[in-house]
Design a protein around this motif. Structure first.
Motif, PDB file in Angstrom:
ATOM      1  N   SER A   1       0.821  -1.209   0.000  1.00 53.91           N
ATOM      2  CA  SER A   1       0.000   0.000   0.000  1.00 53.91           C
ATOM      3  C   SER A   1       0.857   1.261   0.000  1.00 53.91           C
ATOM      4  O   SER A   1       0.600   2.213  -0.756  1.00 53.91           O
ATOM      5  CB  SER A   1      -0.917   0.005   1.229  1.00 53.91           C
ATOM      6  N   ARG A   2       1.895   1.286   0.838  1.00 52.84           N
ATOM      7  CA  ARG A   2       2.752   2.474   0.900  1.00 52.84           C
ATOM      8  C   ARG A   2       3.549   2.642  -0.394  1.00 52.84           C
ATOM      9  O   ARG A   2       3.735   3.770  -0.879  1.00 52.84           O
ATOM     10  CB  ARG A   2       3.708   2.394   2.098  1.00 52.84           C
TER      11      ARG A   2
ATOM     12  N   ALA B   1       2.564   1.686  -3.335  1.00 50.05           N
ATOM     13  CA  ALA B   1       1.609   2.154  -4.340  1.00 50.05           C
ATOM     14  C   ALA B   1       1.387   3.657  -4.242  1.00 50.05           C
ATOM     15  O   ALA B   1       1.027   4.317  -5.228  1.00 50.05           O
ATOM     16  CB  ALA B   1       0.275   1.418  -4.181  1.00 50.05           C
ATOM     17  N   LYS B   2       1.610   4.200  -3.050  1.00 49.93           N
ATOM     18  CA  LYS B   2       1.483   5.648  -2.846  1.00 49.93           C
ATOM     19  C   LYS B   2       2.805   6.376  -3.109  1.00 49.93           C
ATOM     20  O   LYS B   2       2.917   7.584  -2.866  1.00 49.93           O
ATOM     21  CB  LYS B   2       1.017   5.926  -1.410  1.00 49.93           C
TER      22      LYS B   2
ATOM     23  N   LYS C   1       5.713   5.727  -1.583  1.00 54.41           N
ATOM     24  CA  LYS C   1       6.519   5.873  -0.364  1.00 54.41           C
ATOM     25  C   LYS C   1       6.985   4.491   0.115  1.00 54.41           C
ATOM     26  O   LYS C   1       6.334   3.854   0.937  1.00 54.41           O
ATOM     27  CB  LYS C   1       5.710   6.559   0.739  1.00 54.41           C
TER      28      LYS C   1
END
Length: 379
Positions: free
Chosen positions: A121-122, A124-125, A127
């Motif tokens: 998830s991070r 994908a953002k 980061k």
């Protein structure tokens, strides 16, 4: 309040007085002296694969570990939510952002499945996390096989918070030796203590050398004070190291005693409805720094808080489990991944007295309070 039976009290019946007196006689009681070297060598020899740097607290060790891993402003560091604030505070010291992850129900430590979801998830953002902080709660090893695999897969280093888990093992290896860096605490209530102190360990010699340098204000080896980088006053003092060395000599017997305390509790509470213990897998050997239980109010008729009060009224100290960091006001804007496992553990959990010198009679007294509370339910 002074308790007749404290939660976790140090036992100083080895060479503590002898070594402390030798340190005093030497005149070296600050961040220089033979006992610092002896303490570090003793710990390194026990771990076999890792060198150690003795520091003034576990929190200092965590902070220094993050510095060594290059954590800086606006970085993201994944951290177990169900832990003491010291696991996460150094992230903020460095201007980075903690990303909290829920626990799994077996060991109560970070959930590997949720950990991978969080990493993805991070990323994908945009980061990619700079590091992963995992904790071995109350001495119980986390699921390191899965965690290390994720660390390798995504090339994100693990900082292993083994503050509560010195001497604990996972698949035959000591906790603290799985990550790029491991840390221990020797605070006054830990399984062994130096009064106040910690250690940073690694099998990377460059990390160890840099940690030694930074922990003494990063002073260059020159005949005057010269500094090329920001350092810290983090070195353990010789007097604390003297006590720590004497305690480290007794670690095996302390683990044996704490495990015996845990076994007694399990036997004494075996047939009590609604009481559940933290589980130890076949892969793990916990030092059982603290014996912890979950109280199912629906089955017992009383809550963990009611039991805590009943114990306190008898002069017996107990403590709630850690309040998850993602529920703390100071972290109320911090991303969190997971469900309510950590929250349920906090809502239902209690730490029982677990000192090395806790007697069977002490434990029977503690259990009698639980029995008394149960009897109110089943009259």
């Amino acid at each position: 309040m002074v308790f007749k039976i404290p939660l976790s009290f140090p036992v100083l019946n080895g060479n503590e007085s002898l070594y402390a007196q030798q340190a005093l006689n030497s005149g070296h009681i600050a961040a220089f002296g033979q006992f610092i070297n002896r303490f570090e060598n003793k710990l390194s020899k026990r771990l076999k694969t890792h060198e150690a740097v003795a520091l003034n607290s576990g929190t200092s060790a965590l902070h220094l570990g993050m510095v060594l891993l290059g954590v800086g402003p606006d970085d993201e560091v994944i951290c177990q939510s169900f832990t003491f604030c010291a696991s996460a505070n150094p992230i903020v010291y460095l201007g980075a952002n903690p990303i909290f992850v829920d626990s799994e129900k077996d060991t109560w430590n970070i959930c590997p499945e949720l950990l991978e979801d969080t990493i993805l998830s991070r990323m994908a953002k945009g980061k990619k996390p700079k590091a992963i902080v995992i904790v071995h709660l109350f001495g119980m090893p986390a699921k390191m096989k899965e965690i290390v695999e994720l660390s390798v897969k995504y090339n994100i280093p693990v900082l292993e918070d083994a503050a509560e888990a010195i001497g604990s093992k996972y698949q035959g290896r000591y906790c603290g030796t799985f990550g790029r860096i491991g840390v221990f605490s020797f605070n006054g209530n830990k399984i062994i203590t130096s009064g106040g102190g910690g250690a940073l360990v690694s099998n990377d010699t460059s990390f160890i050398q840099h940690a030694r340098h930074l922990s003494t204000q990063a002073r260059e080896d020159l005949p005057f004070y010269h500094h090329l980088e920001i350092g810290y006053n983090y070195k353990m003092n010789n007097l604390s190291a003297a006590v720590g060395l004497a305690q480290l000599e007794q670690l095996d017997s302390c683990i044996k005693s704490r495990r015996l305390v845990n076994q007694r509790y399990r036997k004494l509470l075996k047939n009590f409805p609604g009481i559940e213990f933290q589980s130890e897998s076949n892969d793990s050997l916990s030092n059982y720094w603290l014996t912890t239980i979950l109280v199912d109010k629906e089955k017992t008729g009383f809550s963990n808080n009611q039991l805590k009060i009943a114990l306190m009224n008898k002069g017996i100290e107990s403590r709630f489990l850690w309040k998850p960091l993602h529920t703390q006001p100071v972290f109320n804007m911090t991303p969190y991944y997971g469900g309510n496992t950590a929250e349920k553990l906090f809502e239902n959990g209690l730490c029982l007295p677990s000192s090395v010198d806790l007697t069977l009679q002490d434990q029977e007294m503690i259990v009698s309070v639980i029995q008394e509370e149960l009897s109110k339910t089943f009259k």
